[in-house]
Design an enzyme around this catalytic site. Structure first.
Site, PDB file in Angstrom:
ATOM      1  N   ILE A  66     -49.502 -38.722 -17.877  1.00  0.00           N
ATOM      2  CA  ILE A  66     -50.794 -39.404 -18.079  1.00  0.00           C
ATOM      3  C   ILE A  66     -50.719 -40.830 -17.563  1.00  0.00           C
ATOM      4  CG2 ILE A  66     -52.322 -40.350 -19.858  1.00  0.00           C
ATOM      5  CD1 ILE A  66     -52.204 -37.795 -21.298  1.00  0.00           C
ATOM      6  N   LEU A  67     -51.753 -41.198 -16.827  1.00  0.00           N
ATOM      7  CA  LEU A  67     -51.828 -42.562 -16.314  1.00  0.00           C
ATOM      8  C   LEU A  67     -52.667 -43.375 -17.303  1.00  0.00           C
ATOM      9  CD1 LEU A  67     -50.724 -43.703 -13.675  1.00  0.00           C
ATOM     10  CD2 LEU A  67     -52.970 -43.335 -12.655  1.00  0.00           C
TER      11      LEU A  67
ATOM     12  N   GLY B  77     -43.356 -31.625  -4.908  1.00  0.00           N
ATOM     13  CA  GLY B  77     -43.767 -32.587  -3.894  1.00  0.00           C
ATOM     14  C   GLY B  77     -44.270 -31.983  -2.596  1.00  0.00           C
ATOM     15  N   THR B  78     -44.862 -30.774  -2.646  1.00  0.00           N
ATOM     16  CA  THR B  78     -45.375 -30.216  -1.388  1.00  0.00           C
ATOM     17  C   THR B  78     -46.593 -31.011  -0.897  1.00  0.00           C
ATOM     18  OG1 THR B  78     -46.821 -28.572  -2.445  1.00  0.00           O
ATOM     19  CG2 THR B  78     -44.555 -27.892  -1.943  1.00  0.00           C
ATOM     20  N   ASN B  79     -47.354 -31.560  -1.819  1.00  0.00           N
ATOM     21  CA  ASN B  79     -48.485 -32.403  -1.386  1.00  0.00           C
ATOM     22  C   ASN B  79     -47.987 -33.715  -0.784  1.00  0.00           C
ATOM     23  OD1 ASN B  79     -51.295 -31.271  -1.934  1.00  0.00           O
ATOM     24  ND2 ASN B  79     -50.179 -30.717  -3.795  1.00  0.00           N
TER      25      ASN B  79
ATOM     26  N   HIS C 187     -56.553 -32.022  -7.488  1.00  0.00           N
ATOM     27  CA  HIS C 187     -56.570 -31.056  -8.591  1.00  0.00           C
ATOM     28  C   HIS C 187     -56.735 -29.648  -8.005  1.00  0.00           C
ATOM     29  CE1 HIS C 187     -57.021 -29.611 -12.634  1.00  0.00           C
ATOM     30  NE2 HIS C 187     -58.038 -28.886 -12.226  1.00  0.00           N
TER      31      HIS C 187
HETATM   32  C1  GAR Z   1     -50.370 -29.113  -7.081  1.00  0.00           C
HETATM   33  O1  GAR Z   1     -50.948 -27.839  -7.071  1.00  0.00           O
HETATM   34  C2  GAR Z   1     -51.373 -30.133  -7.592  1.00  0.00           C
HETATM   35  O2  GAR Z   1     -52.671 -29.881  -7.188  1.00  0.00           O
HETATM   36  C3  GAR Z   1     -51.223 -29.953  -9.081  1.00  0.00           C
HETATM   37  O3  GAR Z   1     -49.835 -29.803  -9.290  1.00  0.00           O
HETATM   38  C4  GAR Z   1     -49.251 -29.189  -8.124  1.00  0.00           C
HETATM   39  C5  GAR Z   1     -48.093 -30.046  -7.665  1.00  0.00           C
HETATM   40  O4  GAR Z   1     -47.413 -29.447  -6.592  1.00  0.00           O
HETATM   41  N1  GAR Z   1     -51.771 -31.063  -9.794  1.00  0.00           N
HETATM   42  C6  GAR Z   1     -52.385 -30.945 -10.967  1.00  0.00           C
HETATM   43  O5  GAR Z   1     -52.472 -29.895 -11.572  1.00  0.00           O
HETATM   44  C7  GAR Z   1     -52.975 -32.232 -11.529  1.00  0.00           C
HETATM   45  N2  GAR Z   1     -53.852 -31.956 -12.626  1.00  0.00           N
HETATM   46  P1  GAR Z   1     -46.522 -30.320  -5.590  1.00  0.00           P
HETATM   47  O6  GAR Z   1     -45.551 -31.154  -6.443  1.00  0.00           O
HETATM   48  O7  GAR Z   1     -45.783 -29.302  -4.782  1.00  0.00           O
HETATM   49  O8  GAR Z   1     -47.417 -31.179  -4.768  1.00  0.00           O
END
Ligand code: GAR
Length: 206
Positions: A93-94, A12-14, A110
């Protein structure tokens, strides 16, 4: 203000980047109303709780098929009144029901420059492993709208990030997050919120 639901699967850093941007006043047109996790152990749920945002778990495993899972996600989105959906590291998958109900209102981040290293099977660390295997010198992140084609929707924003000698997938992943993902996603979310606020104010939603 648009009501935003964030779908997550992991660290969940995003999500944190979105919450921090909101706290700094950088997302004036949106408010985060619910975090939906595809796994009960997603640390993103702890981040949501710390920010006072409701977190719910909807695991793919709990449903017989994609249609039932899809329906459960749609019900949760409608229950919290979500108007915009953000996939922030959502690795499940959504289904088509959610995509149809929220046409052009689902944003995904992405960790590569689409159309490179994207589509089925390219998620999380795997994307960076593939980029390093191919030997690209530049990678990055893409924010795009979600349609029925995996990573195939309209591109909203992209940012390039340098690949350096000696990078491991983990090091590269971190650099792409710091230099691209955490900056792009809050900007794209605010942009879409402002856009949809205007659109939804008109009676026919266009
Ligand atoms: C992130 O790098 C995001 O871009 C990627 O998963 C990671 C999740 O990190 N998403 C994908 O690969 C989608 N195809 P987070 O949980 O720390 O945000």
């Amino acid at each position: 203000m648009l009501r935003i639901a964030v779908l997550v699967s992991g660290g969940g850093t995003n999500l944190q980047a979105l919450l921090d941007a909101k706290a700094r006043g950088e997302i004036p047109h949106g408010e985060f109303v619910r975090v939906i996790a595809s796994r009960p152990d997603a640390y993103a749920l702890t981040r949501a709780a710390s920010a006072g945002i409701e977190g719910v778990v909807i695991s793919r495993k709990s449903f017989a098929d994609l249609a039932a899972y899809d329906a459960a996600i749609l019900a949760s989105l409608q229950e919290c009144g979500a108007q915009l959906v953000v996939l922030a590291g959502f690795l499940s998958i959504l289904g088509p029901t959610v995509i149809h109900a929220y046409r052009d209102r689902i944003i995904n981040i992405h960790p590569a420059l689409i159309p490179s290293f994207c589509g089925k099977g390219y998620y999380g660390l795997r994307v960076h492993e593939a980029a390093l295997e191919r030997g690209v010198k530049v990678t990055g992140a893409t924010v795009h709208l979600v349609n029925e084609i995996p990573d195939g929707g309209r591109i909203l924003m992209q940012k390039a990030v340098e690949v350096k000698d000696g990078d491991t997938p983990e090091i590269l992943q971190r650099r792409v997050m710091e230099q691209a993902e955490w900056l792009l996603l809050p900007r794209a979310v605010e942009e879409q919120c402002a856009l949809w606020e205007t659109r939804l104010q008109t009676s026919d939603g266009r």
